[in-house]
Scaffold this active site. Structure first.
Site, PDB file in Angstrom:
ATOM      1  N   ILE A 225      26.741 -18.882  12.880  1.00 60.00           N
ATOM      2  CA  ILE A 225      26.975 -17.774  12.054  1.00 60.00           C
ATOM      3  C   ILE A 225      26.252 -17.927  10.914  1.00 60.00           C
ATOM      4  O   ILE A 225      26.333 -18.504  10.152  1.00 60.00           O
ATOM      5  CB  ILE A 225      28.880 -17.697  11.811  1.00 60.00           C
ATOM      6  N   CYS A 226      25.574 -16.703  10.758  1.00 60.35           N
ATOM      7  CA  CYS A 226      24.783 -16.501   9.566  1.00 60.35           C
ATOM      8  C   CYS A 226      23.616 -17.647   9.359  1.00 60.35           C
ATOM      9  O   CYS A 226      23.216 -18.079   9.921  1.00 60.35           O
ATOM     10  CB  CYS A 226      25.685 -16.125   8.427  1.00 60.35           C
ATOM     11  N   MET A 227      23.988 -18.347   8.240  1.00 60.07           N
ATOM     12  CA  MET A 227      23.235 -19.489   7.841  1.00 60.07           C
ATOM     13  C   MET A 227      23.427 -20.701   8.787  1.00 60.07           C
ATOM     14  O   MET A 227      22.431 -21.649   9.285  1.00 60.07           O
ATOM     15  CB  MET A 227      23.536 -20.063   6.458  1.00 60.07           C
TER      16      MET A 227
END
Lengths: 361, 306
Positions: A149-151
Site C-alpha cells: 500500500i502506497c510507499m
C-alpha cells in the site's frame, strides 16, 4: 420588462428558519458529542505472531480458508495500517477474511531516534525479508502473496525484484513507482525543495510535520470544507462516529526513519531511479525485469498524493506477462474506505488471487 | 603644584561641570564616611593594621583611590593641550554614531516606504488564478534591513572565556530571525487565495444585488466560494514563487533547528543528561553492530547448512 423587487419578507423568513434549524442542530449535536461514541478503529481480532524490534506481524485468521497461500500486506511508513480496518462495515481486512484469505499485516510501530539510521534496504532486506522467511517456514511454502500500500507498495516492488523466488503474486495499490511527473503537488514539491534534510535535522521525519504537508496539498478542502461538513452534520451520530474514526487514523502518524526518508526523496522523487531499474539497494540493482510473477496494480483516478501517472507505468516495466491495471474513480484513501470501492476493491483482489492459486496447489 | 588658571579649568566639554561637581560631592561624601566609620578600636587585641575595621577602611581607601583616579582623568581631559584630541575623539564618536544611524535610517526609510507601498496596494484589483503579481517585497525589504543593519551586530567578534557559548547564542538568534521571516512570508502566501476569493465573491454578490437577484441558497454560494478557493490554492501551490518560499522556509528551519540543538547540547553538557549528539553516536554504533551480527549469523547458518 421590470425586474422583481428583493423579497425582504422572504429573506427574513428564511433567516429565522435557518436560525431555528441551527439551534436545534447544535442542541442535538451537544447531546451526541457529550455521550458515548463508538469510535474504535482496528476492531477485527488478530494475533501477533512475529516481532522484530518495534515491527510486529499481525495475523488475521479467516473462518474458512479459500486460498492456501497467505497474503502479506505491507503498509506505508506514513500513517498506520489501521486504515484497512477503520469500520466493521467498511473494512478491507474483513472483506479479505470473508473471501477466505489467510491474512498477515505488518505493523511498523513507532520509530524512535534509535531507528534514524534504518535505510530502505533495512526495511526491505531486513524486516520484510525476515517476515517472508518466517511465513514460508511456518506454512512450509516456498512463496507467499504480497500486497503493498502506497510507499509499502514501493517496498514490495523492490522486494519482489530482489527476491522474486519468494513471491507468488504481487498486488500493488496506489503505489508510486514513477516519480517523474508534475501531476501531483507532492512530486513538484519534493523535486524542487530540499525536504530530505528535515529528517536529519529532526532525527526522524516527524509524522506531524508530514501531516501538515499533506493538509497543505489542499487547504480549502482539508482544513476548511472538511470541518464545515462536520459542523453541518454533527447532529448525525453515525456521521460523527465515522468522522472521528477518520480523524483518529489520519492524525496517528509515526515518524519516518531519517535515512529512509532521505533515500526515498533523493533516489525516488528527485532521481526517479526505481522505474528506470537503476535503484541500488544494499549494493544490488533493483531490476524490474526480475518481477516475473503476476502483478495487479490498483490506483485512483483522482488521487492527489499518488497520481495515476505515478502508478500506471510499472506494469509496462516489469518482466511479468500477467499484469493488470485497475483504475477506480476515487482518491488516495477512497479505494480503501469508500462504500462504493468496498464492494469492488477487496473482492477483486480475492478473485484475482483465487484465479492464480491453482497454478501452485 | 601650580593651580590651573580659570581659563585652563574652564571646560570646553559640556559634561565637565557636571563631572567636577559629582566628583567633589563623592569626595566629600567619602571623607565624611571615613571619619565616622574608621575610628580606631582600642579593645582589639591586634594592631590597627590587622583589625577587621581595617578591611572596611581599605574599601573606602579603594573608593577614594577610584574617585581620585577619575578626578585626575577628568582634569587630564580638561587640560588645554588635550582638548583637541578629546574633541576629535568625540567628533569621531559622533561621526560614527551618525554614520550608523544614518545608514540605518536610510534603510529604515526605504523599508517604511516599501511598507506604505504594500499597504496602499491593499484593495487594488488582483487577477483571479494569477499569482505572478504577489507583493512580498515587504518581507524581502525586512530581510534586507535585518541582514544589513542588525545581523552584523550579532557577529561582532566575541572575546574571552565565554566566546564559544556567546557565538552559538548569537548564531541561534540570527537563525531564529531568518526562519521567522521566511515562515511569516509562507503564512502570508496562504492568505492571498482567501483574499482573492473573497474579493471576487463580493463583486459577484454586488453584481447580483445590482440586478436585484436574490440568492436564496447560501449552501450553493458556499460551494462556489470553496471551489474557487480550492482553485486559487491549486494555482498558488504549484507556482514557482510558492516553491521558492517553501524551500527557503525549509532551509531556514533546518539552520534554526541545528543551531538550537547546538545551544541545547551546550546547556545539557552541564547536566548529568546525555545529549542527542551523544545518544546518536551510541545509536549508530548499535545499528552497525546489529547489522554486523545479522551478517555473521547468516554466514554462520550458511556454513552450518553446508
Amino acid at each position: 420588462m421590470t425586474r422583481p423587487q428583493i423579497p425582504v419578507d422572504l429573506i427574513l423568513k428564511n433567516l429565522a428558519e435557518e436560525q431555528k434549524n441551527t439551534k436545534t442542530r447544535i442542541r442535538k449535536a451537544v447531546d451526541i458529542l457529550t455521550h458515548k461514541l463508538e469510535t474504535n478503529i482496528s476492531t477485527t481480532t488478530y494475533e501477533i505472531v512475529y516481532q522484530e524490534d518495534r515491527v510486529r506481524l499481525k495475523h488475521y485468521q479467516p473462518e474458512h480458508m479459500d486460498i492456501k497461500t497467505p497474503l502479506l500486506i505491507v503498509y506505508a511508513l506514513i500513517n498506520r495500517e489501521t486504515m484497512l480496518d477503520l469500520h466493521p462495515d467498511r473494512s478491507v481486512v474483513r472483506t479479505l477474511l470473508k473471501n477466505g484469505i489467510d491474512l498477515f499485516m505488518i505493523d511498523w510501530g513507532y520509530p524512535t531516534r534509535k531507528d534514524q539510521y534504518l535505510t530502505i534496504g533495512d526495511h526491505v532486506n531486513g524486516y520484510i525479508h525476515n517476515i517472508v522467511e518466517f511465513l514460508c517456514e511456518k506454512y512450509n511454502l516456498p512463496q507467499i502473496n504480497l500486497m503493498g500500500i502506497c510507499m509499502g507498495g514501493t517496498f514490495c516492488v523492490i522486494y519482489s525484484a530482489l527476491h522474486p523466488e519468494k513471491i507468488k503474486n504481487l498486488v500493488l495499490t496506489v503505489t508510486p513507482t514513477n516519480f517523474d511527473t508534475d501531476k501531483g503537488l507532492l512530486n513538484i514539491w519534493m523535486k524542487n525543495t530540499d525536504a530530505g534534510q528535515l529528517g536529519d535535522t529532526y532525527g526522524n521525519m516527524p509524522g506531524d510535520l508530514m501531516n501538515l504537508g499533506f493538509l497543505l496539498l489542499n487547504p480549502a478542502r482539508l482544513m476548511i470544507d472538511k470541518y464545515f461538513g462536520f459542523f453541518k452534520n454533527m447532529d448525525d451520530k453515525e456521521f460523527v462516529e465515522n468522522f472521528v474514526r477518520m480523524e483518529k487514523w489520519i492524525f496517528d502518524s509515526p515518524d519516518v526513519p531519517a535515512a529512509t526518508f532521505k533515500q526515498f526523496i533523493n533516489d525516488c522523487y528527485k532521481k526517479n531511479l526505481l522505474i528506470q531499474s537503476k535503484l541500488e539497494i544494499d549494493g544490488k540493482i533493483v531490476d524490474l525485469k526480475n518481477i516475473t510473477m503476476p502483478v495487479i496494480n490498483f490506483y485512483g483516478k483522482y488521487d492527489h498524493l499518488v497520481p495515476p501517472e505515478s502508478c500506471e507505468l510499472i506494469t509496462q516495466k516489469v518482466g511479468s506477462t500477467d499484469t493488470r491495471d485497475v483504475c477506480f474513480n476515487t482518491g488516495h484513501i477512497g479505494i480503501y474506505v469508500s462504500s462504493k470501492c468496498q464492494k469492488e476493491f477487496a473482492p477483486q483482489i480475492a478473485g484475482w488471487l483465487k484465479e492464480r492459486e491453482g497454478s501452485f496447489l | 603644584m601650580e593651580k590651573p588658571t580659570t581659563a585652563e579649568r574652564k571646560p570646553e566639554l559640556p559634561t565637565f561641570s557636571w563631572l567636577e561637581l559629582t566628583t567633589g560631592f563623592w569626595e566629600e561624601f567619602s571623607r565624611i564616611l571615613n571619619e565616622t566609620r574608621t575610628e580606631p578600636d582600642t579593645t582589639a587585641p591586634c594592631s590597627s593594621e590587622e583589625s577587621p575595621l581595617k578591611d572596611k577602611h581599605r574599601t573606602y581607601q579603594a573608593w577614594k583611590t577610584g574617585l581620585k583616579s577619575l578626578n585626575s582623568f577628568i582634569q587630564m581631559v580638561s587640560r588645554h593641550d588635550n582638548q583637541e584630541s578629546v574633541s576629535g575623539s568625540m567628533v569621531t564618536f559622533f561621526e560614527l554614531f551618525t554614520q550608523i544611524i544614518g545608514d540605518s535610517s536610510e534603510n529604515l526609510l526605504e523599508f517604511q516606504s516599501q511598507l506604505l507601498n504594500s499597504i496602499s496596494k491593499i484593495g487594488e484589483h488582483t487577477k483571479a488564478y494569477n499569482f505572478d503579481d504577489m507583493d512580498q517585497r515587504i518581507f524581502e525589504s525586512f530581510r534586507h534591513l535585518y541582514e544589513n543593519e542588525f545581523k552584523k551586530y550579532l557577529y561582532i567578534p566575541k572575546l574571552g572565556l565565554s566566546r564559544f557559548h556567546l557565538e552559538r547564542i548569537s548564531l541561534l538568534i540570527d537563525k531564529f530571525n531568518i526562519y521567522h521571516s521566511h515562515l511569516n512570508e509562507l503564512i502570508y502566501l496562504f492568505f492571498i487565495p482567501l483574499e482573492k476569493t473573497n474579493r471576487i465573491m463580493q463583486a459577484k454578490i454586488d453584481e447580483l444585488m445590482k440586478q436585484k437577484d436574490f440568492i436564496e441558497d447560501s449552501g450553493a454560494l458556499y460551494n462556489e466560494w470553496i471551489k474557487m478557493l480550492e482553485g486559487h490554492y491549486m494555482h498558488l501551490l504549484q507556482s514557482a514563487e510558492y516553491i521558492r518560499i517553501l524551500n527557503n522556509t525549509i532551509d531556514s528551519l533546518t539552520d534554526y533547528r541545528n543551531s538550537k540543538n547546538e545551544v541545547l547540547c551546550l546547556l545539557l553538557k552541564e547536566l548529568p543528561i546525555p545529549t542527542n549528539n551523544e545518544m546518536d553516536d551510541v545509536y549508530k554504533e548499535l545499528y552497525m553492530m546489529k547489522k554486523e551480527i545479522k551478517r555473521l549469523t547468516t554466514q554462520l547458518n550458511l556454513m552450518n547448512n553446508r
